[in-house]
Design an enzyme around this catalytic site. Structure first.
Site, PDB file in Angstrom:
ATOM      1  N   PRO A 109      11.399  14.140   0.965  1.00 26.12           N
ATOM      2  CA  PRO A 109      12.392  13.550   1.386  1.00 26.12           C
ATOM      3  C   PRO A 109      11.790  11.779   1.410  1.00 26.12           C
ATOM      4  O   PRO A 109      11.816  11.458   2.431  1.00 26.12           O
ATOM      5  CB  PRO A 109      13.227  14.065   2.699  1.00 26.12           C
ATOM      6  CG  PRO A 109      11.854  13.988   3.748  1.00 26.12           C
ATOM      7  CD  PRO A 109      10.522  14.996   2.526  1.00 26.12           C
TER       8      PRO A 109
ATOM      9  N   ALA B  58      11.802   8.351  -1.441  1.00 26.40           N
ATOM     10  CA  ALA B  58      12.603   7.307  -2.304  1.00 26.40           C
ATOM     11  C   ALA B  58      13.784   8.562  -2.897  1.00 26.40           C
ATOM     12  O   ALA B  58      14.109   8.576  -3.062  1.00 26.40           O
ATOM     13  CB  ALA B  58      11.735   7.274  -3.470  1.00 26.40           C
ATOM     14  N   VAL B  59      12.597   9.386  -4.366  1.00 30.95           N
ATOM     15  CA  VAL B  59      13.603  10.217  -5.254  1.00 30.95           C
ATOM     16  C   VAL B  59      14.394  11.147  -4.480  1.00 30.95           C
ATOM     17  O   VAL B  59      15.402  11.464  -4.710  1.00 30.95           O
ATOM     18  CB  VAL B  59      12.094  10.384  -6.532  1.00 30.95           C
ATOM     19  CG1 VAL B  59      12.961  11.878  -7.025  1.00 30.95           C
ATOM     20  CG2 VAL B  59      12.048  10.014  -7.135  1.00 30.95           C
TER      21      VAL B  59
ATOM     22  N   ASN C  50       6.711  12.292 -11.632  1.00 32.58           N
ATOM     23  CA  ASN C  50       6.092  11.196 -12.929  1.00 32.58           C
ATOM     24  C   ASN C  50       5.141  12.195 -13.427  1.00 32.58           C
ATOM     25  O   ASN C  50       4.397  13.622 -12.874  1.00 32.58           O
ATOM     26  CB  ASN C  50       5.064  10.260 -12.125  1.00 32.58           C
ATOM     27  CG  ASN C  50       6.267   9.122 -12.937  1.00 32.58           C
ATOM     28  OD1 ASN C  50       7.262   9.325 -13.496  1.00 32.58           O
ATOM     29  ND2 ASN C  50       5.813   8.164 -11.589  1.00 32.58           N
TER      30      ASN C  50
ATOM     31  N   ALA D  62      14.122   4.798  -6.905  1.00 32.06           N
ATOM     32  CA  ALA D  62      14.699   4.657  -5.733  1.00 32.06           C
ATOM     33  C   ALA D  62      13.831   3.950  -4.721  1.00 32.06           C
ATOM     34  O   ALA D  62      13.209   3.762  -5.286  1.00 32.06           O
ATOM     35  CB  ALA D  62      14.819   6.799  -5.064  1.00 32.06           C
TER      36      ALA D  62
ATOM     37  N   LYS E  98       6.868   7.830 -20.873  1.00 31.41           N
ATOM     38  CA  LYS E  98       6.251   8.270 -19.355  1.00 31.41           C
ATOM     39  C   LYS E  98       5.607   7.869 -18.322  1.00 31.41           C
ATOM     40  O   LYS E  98       5.227   6.721 -17.958  1.00 31.41           O
ATOM     41  CB  LYS E  98       7.811   9.019 -18.539  1.00 31.41           C
ATOM     42  CG  LYS E  98       7.612   8.666 -17.309  1.00 31.41           C
ATOM     43  CD  LYS E  98       8.754   7.448 -16.796  1.00 31.41           C
ATOM     44  CE  LYS E  98       8.395   7.324 -15.837  1.00 31.41           C
ATOM     45  NZ  LYS E  98       9.108   7.452 -14.808  1.00 31.41           N
TER      46      LYS E  98
ATOM     47  N   SER F 296       5.601   1.746  -7.824  1.00 29.24           N
ATOM     48  CA  SER F 296       5.517   3.096  -6.991  1.00 29.24           C
ATOM     49  C   SER F 296       4.513   3.032  -6.239  1.00 29.24           C
ATOM     50  O   SER F 296       3.751   2.675  -4.690  1.00 29.24           O
ATOM     51  CB  SER F 296       5.692   4.311  -7.139  1.00 29.24           C
ATOM     52  OG  SER F 296       5.062   5.190  -8.209  1.00 29.24           O
TER      53      SER F 296
ATOM     54  N   ARG G 254      -0.564   3.677   2.119  1.00 28.81           N
ATOM     55  CA  ARG G 254      -0.589   5.027   2.169  1.00 28.81           C
ATOM     56  C   ARG G 254      -1.871   5.399   0.865  1.00 28.81           C
ATOM     57  O   ARG G 254      -1.629   4.527  -0.176  1.00 28.81           O
ATOM     58  CB  ARG G 254       0.967   5.187   1.154  1.00 28.81           C
ATOM     59  CG  ARG G 254       2.094   5.228   2.458  1.00 28.81           C
ATOM     60  CD  ARG G 254       3.395   5.899   1.767  1.00 28.81           C
ATOM     61  NE  ARG G 254       3.662   5.077   0.535  1.00 28.81           N
ATOM     62  CZ  ARG G 254       5.340   4.049   0.950  1.00 28.81           C
ATOM     63  NH1 ARG G 254       5.507   3.517   1.896  1.00 28.81           N
ATOM     64  NH2 ARG G 254       5.258   3.424   0.319  1.00 28.81           N
TER      65      ARG G 254
ATOM     66  N   GLU H  92      -1.274   7.402  -5.846  1.00 32.44           N
ATOM     67  CA  GLU H  92      -0.641   8.716  -6.687  1.00 32.44           C
ATOM     68  C   GLU H  92      -1.216   8.077  -8.360  1.00 32.44           C
ATOM     69  O   GLU H  92      -0.944   8.035  -8.892  1.00 32.44           O
ATOM     70  CB  GLU H  92       1.022   8.762  -7.197  1.00 32.44           C
ATOM     71  CG  GLU H  92       1.347   9.637  -8.161  1.00 32.44           C
ATOM     72  CD  GLU H  92       2.396  10.299  -7.914  1.00 32.44           C
ATOM     73  OE1 GLU H  92       3.192   9.046  -8.402  1.00 32.44           O
ATOM     74  OE2 GLU H  92       3.908  10.993  -7.903  1.00 32.44           O
TER      75      GLU H  92
HETATM   76  N1  NDP Z   1      10.891   6.419  -6.639  1.00 28.72           N
HETATM   77  C1  NDP Z   1      11.038   5.728  -7.823  1.00 28.72           C
HETATM   78  O1  NDP Z   1      11.723   5.224  -7.842  1.00 28.72           O
HETATM   79  C2  NDP Z   1      10.523   6.751  -8.835  1.00 28.72           C
HETATM   80  C3  NDP Z   1       9.049   7.723  -8.443  1.00 28.72           C
HETATM   81  N2  NDP Z   1       8.520   8.002  -9.246  1.00 28.72           N
HETATM   82  C4  NDP Z   1       7.943   9.981  -8.941  1.00 28.72           C
HETATM   83  O2  NDP Z   1       8.792  10.548  -8.240  1.00 28.72           O
HETATM   84  C5  NDP Z   1       7.987  11.280  -7.389  1.00 28.72           C
HETATM   85  C6  NDP Z   1       7.985  10.900  -5.847  1.00 28.72           C
HETATM   86  O3  NDP Z   1       8.480   9.720  -5.882  1.00 28.72           O
HETATM   87  P1  NDP Z   1       9.231   9.675  -4.283  1.00 28.72           P
HETATM   88  O4  NDP Z   1       9.451   9.611  -3.545  1.00 28.72           O
HETATM   89  O5  NDP Z   1       8.568   7.837  -4.612  1.00 28.72           O
HETATM   90  O6  NDP Z   1       7.539   8.946  -3.492  1.00 28.72           O
HETATM   91  P2  NDP Z   1       7.253   9.464  -2.049  1.00 28.72           P
HETATM   92  O7  NDP Z   1       5.988   8.920  -1.299  1.00 28.72           O
HETATM   93  O8  NDP Z   1       8.961   7.923  -1.677  1.00 28.72           O
HETATM   94  O9  NDP Z   1       8.166  10.673  -1.426  1.00 28.72           O
HETATM   95  C7  NDP Z   1       7.059  11.321  -0.992  1.00 28.72           C
HETATM   96  C8  NDP Z   1       7.906  12.196   0.090  1.00 28.72           C
HETATM   97  O10 NDP Z   1       6.977  13.851   0.231  1.00 28.72           O
HETATM   98  C9  NDP Z   1       6.410  13.171   1.748  1.00 28.72           C
HETATM   99  N3  NDP Z   1       6.078  15.021   1.915  1.00 28.72           N
HETATM  100  C10 NDP Z   1       4.253  14.284   2.314  1.00 28.72           C
HETATM  101  N4  NDP Z   1       3.386  15.427   3.070  1.00 28.72           N
HETATM  102  C11 NDP Z   1       5.234  16.224   2.662  1.00 28.72           C
HETATM  103  C12 NDP Z   1       4.732  17.925   3.335  1.00 28.72           C
HETATM  104  N5  NDP Z   1       3.942  18.512   3.841  1.00 28.72           N
HETATM  105  N6  NDP Z   1       5.862  18.390   3.329  1.00 28.72           N
HETATM  106  C13 NDP Z   1       7.119  17.812   3.206  1.00 28.72           C
HETATM  107  N7  NDP Z   1       7.917  16.628   2.563  1.00 28.72           N
HETATM  108  C14 NDP Z   1       6.156  15.928   2.579  1.00 28.72           C
HETATM  109  C15 NDP Z   1       6.476  11.837   2.417  1.00 28.72           C
HETATM  110  O11 NDP Z   1       6.994  12.424   3.325  1.00 28.72           O
HETATM  111  P3  NDP Z   1       6.931  10.459   4.221  1.00 28.72           P
HETATM  112  O12 NDP Z   1       7.845   9.866   4.091  1.00 28.72           O
HETATM  113  O13 NDP Z   1       6.617  11.432   6.074  1.00 28.72           O
HETATM  114  O14 NDP Z   1       5.365  10.450   4.090  1.00 28.72           O
HETATM  115  C16 NDP Z   1       7.255  11.257   1.788  1.00 28.72           C
HETATM  116  O15 NDP Z   1       8.766  11.039   2.102  1.00 28.72           O
HETATM  117  C17 NDP Z   1       6.229  10.663  -7.888  1.00 28.72           C
HETATM  118  O16 NDP Z   1       6.235  11.442  -8.415  1.00 28.72           O
HETATM  119  C18 NDP Z   1       6.825   9.311  -8.364  1.00 28.72           C
HETATM  120  O17 NDP Z   1       5.817   8.912  -9.403  1.00 28.72           O
HETATM  121  C19 NDP Z   1       9.054   8.782 -10.821  1.00 28.72           C
HETATM  122  C20 NDP Z   1      10.276   7.508 -11.436  1.00 28.72           C
HETATM  123  C21 NDP Z   1      10.571   6.157 -10.161  1.00 28.72           C
HETATM  124  C1  KPL Z   2       8.039   3.047 -14.264  1.00 31.46           C
HETATM  125  C2  KPL Z   2       7.474   2.662 -12.637  1.00 31.46           C
HETATM  126  C3  KPL Z   2       6.566   1.834 -13.194  1.00 31.46           C
HETATM  127  C4  KPL Z   2       8.720   2.010 -12.627  1.00 31.46           C
HETATM  128  O1  KPL Z   2      10.040   2.242 -11.720  1.00 31.46           O
HETATM  129  C5  KPL Z   2       7.011   3.745 -11.782  1.00 31.46           C
HETATM  130  O2  KPL Z   2       7.484   4.988 -13.397  1.00 31.46           O
HETATM  131  C6  KPL Z   2       7.400   4.090 -10.838  1.00 31.46           C
HETATM  132  O3  KPL Z   2       7.216   2.702 -10.229  1.00 31.46           O
HETATM  133  O4  KPL Z   2       6.269   4.780 -10.685  1.00 31.46           O
END
Ligand code: NDP
Ligand code: KPL
Length: 318
Positions: free
Chosen positions: A15, A17-18, A106, A132, A184, A254, A263, A266
């Protein structure tokens, strides 16, 4: 045979950002959503999401112990790529032969991340094209220009589309998912490490030496992508740079955000995946390999993580 989604319950693993963005949109459409969060963390019972249309709060269920979940027909995985073990612990409990798992991440290793708990024909790799930003454990801001999710035109993708359409984020279904994923990855393999290493936003790409470095890295990534079957013409390098240049002034990545928050980074599933695939194809990727070593070293040093925030603030003030 999987049914159409109706208002089926959905489990969201990760839970962040995404995960919050997808959970908020699906709960807003009447799907009962269960957030599966890091063990031992406090419950989140409602999620507030904001976008250009305003703000909305929706109720969700919360679980933080895999032992306390049951089987779901729809699961979304949105952990970071280095949190694969965490995701798999949940999948062991959530998935049976009727479950479809949308992996919203990603990179190029969506299916590997959920193996062996989820067979290929139950996985929907989804490229995240919306942005997000999590402002609190229960608050997320969504920004987008264009379709927010890209999925493959295959059996699982077509079955998941009605559910993903309900997010209102826009879904693009592509016949050549390999090319879409490598395009991407070209962005993430370069923009993420170079902003995180320099502690600078995407304006760092206007620096001529950083730009040259980026061009060299992008050419290496494209060569590996081509060896993997992606259709990446020579212009792909300039296209990616133009895309990065067109980001709004304050845009970062990110990985920069993770570095500033102390943190884990990735990097293994992004630049690391490029270097691994290069080796598989006996291709040289010396600059990507060097940058990977630097970003990996950054990740293992807690002191550099703690110092990053101050460095960034000082630079922004100058
Ligand atoms: N955010 C964005 O705008 C974008 C993200 N992405 C990709 O999307 C994917 C997700 O990114 P994002 O949402 O930003 O990442 P985050 O770090 O915001 O979210 C990851 C989540 O996983 C949770 N987590 C960690 N360990 C566990 C566990 N044991 N059980 C359940 N949940 C757990 C984390 O918990 P905790 O909060 O406690 O750390 C956190 O809430 C990545 O691959 C990223 O590269 C791609 C494009 C844009
Ligand atoms: C495209 C970009 C660089 C911006 O959102 C991304 O996917 C990230 O930050 O992980």
């Amino acid at each position: 045979m999987l049914s159409t989604p109706g208002r089926d319950p959905v489990a969201v693993v990760g839970p962040g950002a995404v995960g919050l963005a997808l959970a908020a949109r699906l709960a807003g459409q009447g799907h009962p959503v269960t957030l599966c969060g890091r063990p031992g963390t406090a419950p989140v019972s409602a999620v507030t999401s904001s976008d250009e249309h305003g703000m909305r709060t929706v109720d969700v269920e919360w679980r933080s112990e895999p032992a306390r979940v049951h089987l779901f027909r729809w699961v979304v995985v949105a952990t970071k790529l280095h949190q694969g073990d965490a995701a798999r612990a949940w999948l062991e409990r959530l998935v049976d032969s009727d479950t479809l798992v949308v992996v919203a991440q990603n990179g190029i290793e969506h299916r590997e991340l959920v193996a062996p708990h989820v067979p290929r024909h139950q996985v929907v790799p989804a490229l995240v094209h919306f942005n997000a930003e999590r402002h609190d454990r229960d608050r997320v801001e969504i920004r987008q220009d264009g379709p927010g999710l890209v999925i493959g035109d295959d059996g699982p993708g077509r079955r998941a589309r009605p559910l993903l359409d309900r997010t209102g984020l826009g879904v693009r279904i592509v016949t050549d998912f390999t090319t879409a994923a490598w395009r991407k990855l070209m962005v993430n393999a370069v923009a993420n490490p170079l902003t995180a290493l320099t502690c600078r936003r995407v304006e760092v790409f206007a620096d001529p030496s950083v730009r040259n470095l980026a061009v060299t890295m992008l050419a290496e990534v494209a060569a590996v992508g081509r060896a993997e079957g992606a259709r990446l013409p020579a212009e792909a390098v300039e296209d990616v740079l133009a895309w990065i240049d067109a980001r709004p002034a304050g845009a970062g990545s990110s990985m920069l955000a993770d570095r500033l928050a102390g943190r884990r980074l990735e990097y293994d599933g992004l630049l690391g995946a490029v270097v691994r695939r290069a080796r598989t194809h006996a291709l040289a990727a010396p600059v990507c390999t060097a940058v990977l070593a630097l970003v990996a070293a950054l990740d293992t040093a807690p002191s550099t993580r703690a110092a990053a925030h101050d460095t960034f603030k000082n630079q922004e003030q100058q």
